[in-house]
Scaffold this motif. Structure first.
Motif, PDB file in Angstrom:
ATOM      1  N   GLU A  14      98.338  50.626  20.609  1.00 43.22           N
ATOM      2  CA  GLU A  14      98.626  51.467  21.789  1.00 43.22           C
ATOM      3  C   GLU A  14      97.632  52.636  21.949  1.00 43.22           C
ATOM      4  OE1 GLU A  14     100.683  50.405  19.484  1.00 43.22           O
ATOM      5  OE2 GLU A  14     101.855  52.016  18.592  1.00 43.22           O
ATOM      6  N   ASP A  15      96.734  52.816  20.977  1.00 43.94           N
ATOM      7  CA  ASP A  15      95.696  53.858  21.097  1.00 43.94           C
ATOM      8  C   ASP A  15      94.470  53.354  21.865  1.00 43.94           C
ATOM      9  OD1 ASP A  15      97.157  55.610  19.410  1.00 43.94           O
ATOM     10  OD2 ASP A  15      96.325  54.640  17.628  1.00 43.94           O
ATOM     11  N   ALA A  16      94.475  52.042  22.207  1.00 43.69           N
ATOM     12  CA  ALA A  16      93.257  51.417  22.733  1.00 43.69           C
ATOM     13  C   ALA A  16      92.685  52.141  23.965  1.00 43.69           C
ATOM     14  CB  ALA A  16      93.533  49.949  23.054  1.00 43.69           C
ATOM     15  N   GLU A  17      93.537  52.463  24.943  1.00 38.83           N
ATOM     16  CA  GLU A  17      93.025  53.117  26.164  1.00 38.83           C
ATOM     17  C   GLU A  17      92.456  54.496  25.842  1.00 38.83           C
ATOM     18  OE1 GLU A  17      92.527  51.858  29.090  1.00 38.83           O
ATOM     19  OE2 GLU A  17      93.604  49.960  28.774  1.00 38.83           O
ATOM     20  N   GLY A  18      93.130  55.198  24.936  1.00 44.28           N
ATOM     21  CA  GLY A  18      92.664  56.534  24.539  1.00 44.28           C
ATOM     22  C   GLY A  18      91.309  56.469  23.850  1.00 44.28           C
ATOM     23  N   ILE A  19      91.125  55.470  23.005  1.00 47.61           N
ATOM     24  CA  ILE A  19      89.836  55.331  22.315  1.00 47.61           C
ATOM     25  C   ILE A  19      88.748  54.940  23.324  1.00 47.61           C
ATOM     26  CG2 ILE A  19      88.553  54.163  20.489  1.00 47.61           C
ATOM     27  CD1 ILE A  19      91.164  53.626  19.039  1.00 47.61           C
ATOM     28  N   ALA A  20      89.102  54.030  24.261  1.00 46.94           N
ATOM     29  CA  ALA A  20      88.127  53.621  25.283  1.00 46.94           C
ATOM     30  C   ALA A  20      87.668  54.844  26.082  1.00 46.94           C
ATOM     31  CB  ALA A  20      88.742  52.576  26.207  1.00 46.94           C
ATOM     32  N   ASP A  21      88.578  55.754  26.356  1.00 46.52           N
ATOM     33  CA  ASP A  21      88.249  56.963  27.102  1.00 46.52           C
ATOM     34  C   ASP A  21      87.306  57.876  26.290  1.00 46.52           C
ATOM     35  OD1 ASP A  21      88.751  58.604  29.445  1.00 46.52           O
ATOM     36  OD2 ASP A  21      89.749  59.976  28.038  1.00 46.52           O
ATOM     37  N   VAL A  22      87.610  58.031  24.999  1.00 49.93           N
ATOM     38  CA  VAL A  22      86.730  58.834  24.132  1.00 49.93           C
ATOM     39  C   VAL A  22      85.350  58.182  24.080  1.00 49.93           C
ATOM     40  CG1 VAL A  22      86.277  59.629  21.773  1.00 49.93           C
ATOM     41  CG2 VAL A  22      88.626  59.639  22.649  1.00 49.93           C
ATOM     42  N   HIS A  23      85.345  56.862  23.882  1.00 48.28           N
ATOM     43  CA  HIS A  23      84.084  56.118  23.783  1.00 48.28           C
ATOM     44  C   HIS A  23      83.226  56.368  25.024  1.00 48.28           C
ATOM     45  CE1 HIS A  23      81.754  52.315  24.460  1.00 48.28           C
ATOM     46  NE2 HIS A  23      81.382  52.609  23.242  1.00 48.28           N
ATOM     47  N   GLN A  24      83.843  56.210  26.189  1.00 45.75           N
ATOM     48  CA  GLN A  24      83.100  56.377  27.439  1.00 45.75           C
ATOM     49  C   GLN A  24      82.498  57.781  27.567  1.00 45.75           C
ATOM     50  OE1 GLN A  24      85.509  55.683  30.906  1.00 45.75           O
ATOM     51  NE2 GLN A  24      83.889  56.349  32.282  1.00 45.75           N
ATOM     52  N   HIS A  25      83.332  58.793  27.384  1.00 45.13           N
ATOM     53  CA  HIS A  25      82.844  60.171  27.586  1.00 45.13           C
ATOM     54  C   HIS A  25      81.863  60.597  26.501  1.00 45.13           C
ATOM     55  CE1 HIS A  25      86.364  60.256  30.291  1.00 45.13           C
ATOM     56  NE2 HIS A  25      85.493  60.934  31.021  1.00 45.13           N
ATOM     57  N   ALA A  26      82.164  60.221  25.248  1.00 42.42           N
ATOM     58  CA  ALA A  26      81.276  60.641  24.164  1.00 42.42           C
ATOM     59  C   ALA A  26      79.916  59.954  24.271  1.00 42.42           C
ATOM     60  CB  ALA A  26      81.923  60.335  22.814  1.00 42.42           C
ATOM     61  N   TRP A  27      79.930  58.666  24.626  1.00 39.45           N
ATOM     62  CA  TRP A  27      78.646  57.950  24.697  1.00 39.45           C
ATOM     63  C   TRP A  27      77.795  58.442  25.861  1.00 39.45           C
ATOM     64  CZ3 TRP A  27      77.254  52.738  22.394  1.00 39.45           C
ATOM     65  CH2 TRP A  27      77.853  52.597  21.125  1.00 39.45           C
ATOM     66  N   TRP A  28      78.426  58.719  27.019  1.00 40.07           N
ATOM     67  CA  TRP A  28      77.650  59.299  28.124  1.00 40.07           C
ATOM     68  C   TRP A  28      77.056  60.626  27.700  1.00 40.07           C
ATOM     69  CZ3 TRP A  28      75.444  56.762  31.563  1.00 40.07           C
ATOM     70  CH2 TRP A  28      76.067  55.748  32.300  1.00 40.07           C
ATOM     71  N   ASP A  70      97.123  63.256  22.479  1.00 41.02           N
ATOM     72  CA  ASP A  70      95.902  62.697  23.082  1.00 41.02           C
ATOM     73  C   ASP A  70      94.913  62.262  22.006  1.00 41.02           C
ATOM     74  OD1 ASP A  70      96.709  63.189  25.678  1.00 41.02           O
ATOM     75  OD2 ASP A  70      95.908  65.246  25.635  1.00 41.02           O
ATOM     76  N   ILE A  71      94.305  61.109  22.223  1.00 43.08           N
ATOM     77  CA  ILE A  71      93.242  60.665  21.315  1.00 43.08           C
ATOM     78  C   ILE A  71      91.964  61.414  21.717  1.00 43.08           C
ATOM     79  CG2 ILE A  71      91.896  58.683  20.470  1.00 43.08           C
ATOM     80  CD1 ILE A  71      94.893  58.528  19.780  1.00 43.08           C
ATOM     81  N   VAL A  72      91.389  62.152  20.764  1.00 45.06           N
ATOM     82  CA  VAL A  72      90.204  62.962  21.081  1.00 45.06           C
ATOM     83  C   VAL A  72      88.977  62.525  20.284  1.00 45.06           C
ATOM     84  CG1 VAL A  72      91.642  64.930  21.713  1.00 45.06           C
ATOM     85  CG2 VAL A  72      90.714  64.806  19.385  1.00 45.06           C
ATOM     86  N   GLY A  73      89.165  61.590  19.347  1.00 40.32           N
ATOM     87  CA  GLY A  73      88.029  61.107  18.580  1.00 40.32           C
ATOM     88  C   GLY A  73      88.387  59.842  17.840  1.00 40.32           C
ATOM     89  N   TYR A  74      87.365  59.100  17.427  1.00 41.15           N
ATOM     90  CA  TYR A  74      87.607  57.891  16.631  1.00 41.15           C
ATOM     91  C   TYR A  74      86.457  57.664  15.673  1.00 41.15           C
ATOM     92  CZ  TYR A  74      84.093  55.299  19.271  1.00 41.15           C
ATOM     93  OH  TYR A  74      82.902  54.886  19.821  1.00 41.15           O
ATOM     94  N   ALA A  75      86.746  56.890  14.634  1.00 39.09           N
ATOM     95  CA  ALA A  75      85.689  56.453  13.711  1.00 39.09           C
ATOM     96  C   ALA A  75      85.930  54.985  13.390  1.00 39.09           C
ATOM     97  CB  ALA A  75      85.719  57.276  12.432  1.00 39.09           C
TER      98      ALA A  75
END
Ligand SMILES: CC(C)(COP(=O)(O)OP(=O)(O)OC[C@H]1O[C@@H](n2cnc3c(N)ncnc32)[C@H](O)[C@@H]1OP(=O)(O)O)[C@@H](O)C(=O)NCCC(=O)NCCS
Length: 168
Positions: A14-28, A70-75
């Motif tokens: 269930e964290d998938a959308e939150g991680i996708a959001d972090v991924h998008q913003h952090a990578w940009w 809120d998911i704010v980071g991932y590793a």
């Protein structure tokens, strides 16, 4: 005043959308102007919520940093992929949302990732960073990483140098 606690834990589907959001913003935020636009857009678009949900189901080695729900980071982490380096563990990716960078969360997520690898019996750690990613270069050097190897990543004919940092 409300106190928000930081929770660093194993990712759940269930964290998938939150991680996708972090991924998008952090990578940009990190790679715009470094990785050519078409490649960067492709890499970001490929990894939506569905991609992350499937990755989480397949791997026990995805950690998230959560603040106030809120998911704010991932590793992402696992076995070292480079045959030329003897370290057994690797952190493949470590990303925080831009507004949560520079307040110590990266250090906490990094330490949690390192501990997770160690507790799974993987001795030694390697992390690769693009040389032009000056924030990551300072972060890993500051965390005691020793730069021991170099490599090159090709994006649309643009060659970007990368550096391997290792810990014992
Ligand atoms: C790199 C990253 C994970 C670091 O996490 P962070 O929470 O921002 O870093 P911290 O606040 O824990 O800082 C620890 C140290 O790292 C260094 N550092 C972190 N970000 C830095 C930056 N942008 N520029 C220079 N130094 C930086 C500092 O030396 C800091 O030490 P200090 O507290 O003595 O100043 C985070 O900034 C991030 O997600 N950046 C974008 C994505 C990225 O580059 N990921 C790594 C890909 S390989």
């Amino acid at each position: 005043m409300k106190t928000l606690t930081v929770d660093i834990r194993k990712a759940q589907p269930e964290d998938a959308e939150g991680i996708a959001d972090v991924h998008q913003h952090a990578w940009w935020g990190t790679y715009a102007g470094i990785i050519p636009h078409k490649s960067l857009t492709g890499m970001i678009n490929r990894r939506g919520g569905k991609w992350w949900a499937s990755a989480i189901r397949r791997s026990a080695f995805i950690l998230v940093a959560e603040i106030g729900g809120d998911i704010v980071g991932y590793a992402t982490l696992g076995r070292n992929r480079s045959r030329d380096l003897r370290q057994q563990g690797e952190i493949y990716e470590l990303y925080l949302k831009p507004e949560y960078q520079g307040i110590g969360l990266g250090t906490r997520l990094f330490e949690a990732a390192r501990l997770k690898l160690k507790s799974n019996g993987l001795v030694g750690l390697v992390v690769w960073a693009l040389e032009e990613n000056s924030g990551a270069m300072s972060f890993y050097a500051g965390a005691g990483g020793r730069d021991v190897a170099e490599g090159v990543e090709l994006f649309e004919q643009k060659a970007l140098r990368k550096v391997a940092f290792v810990w014992p």
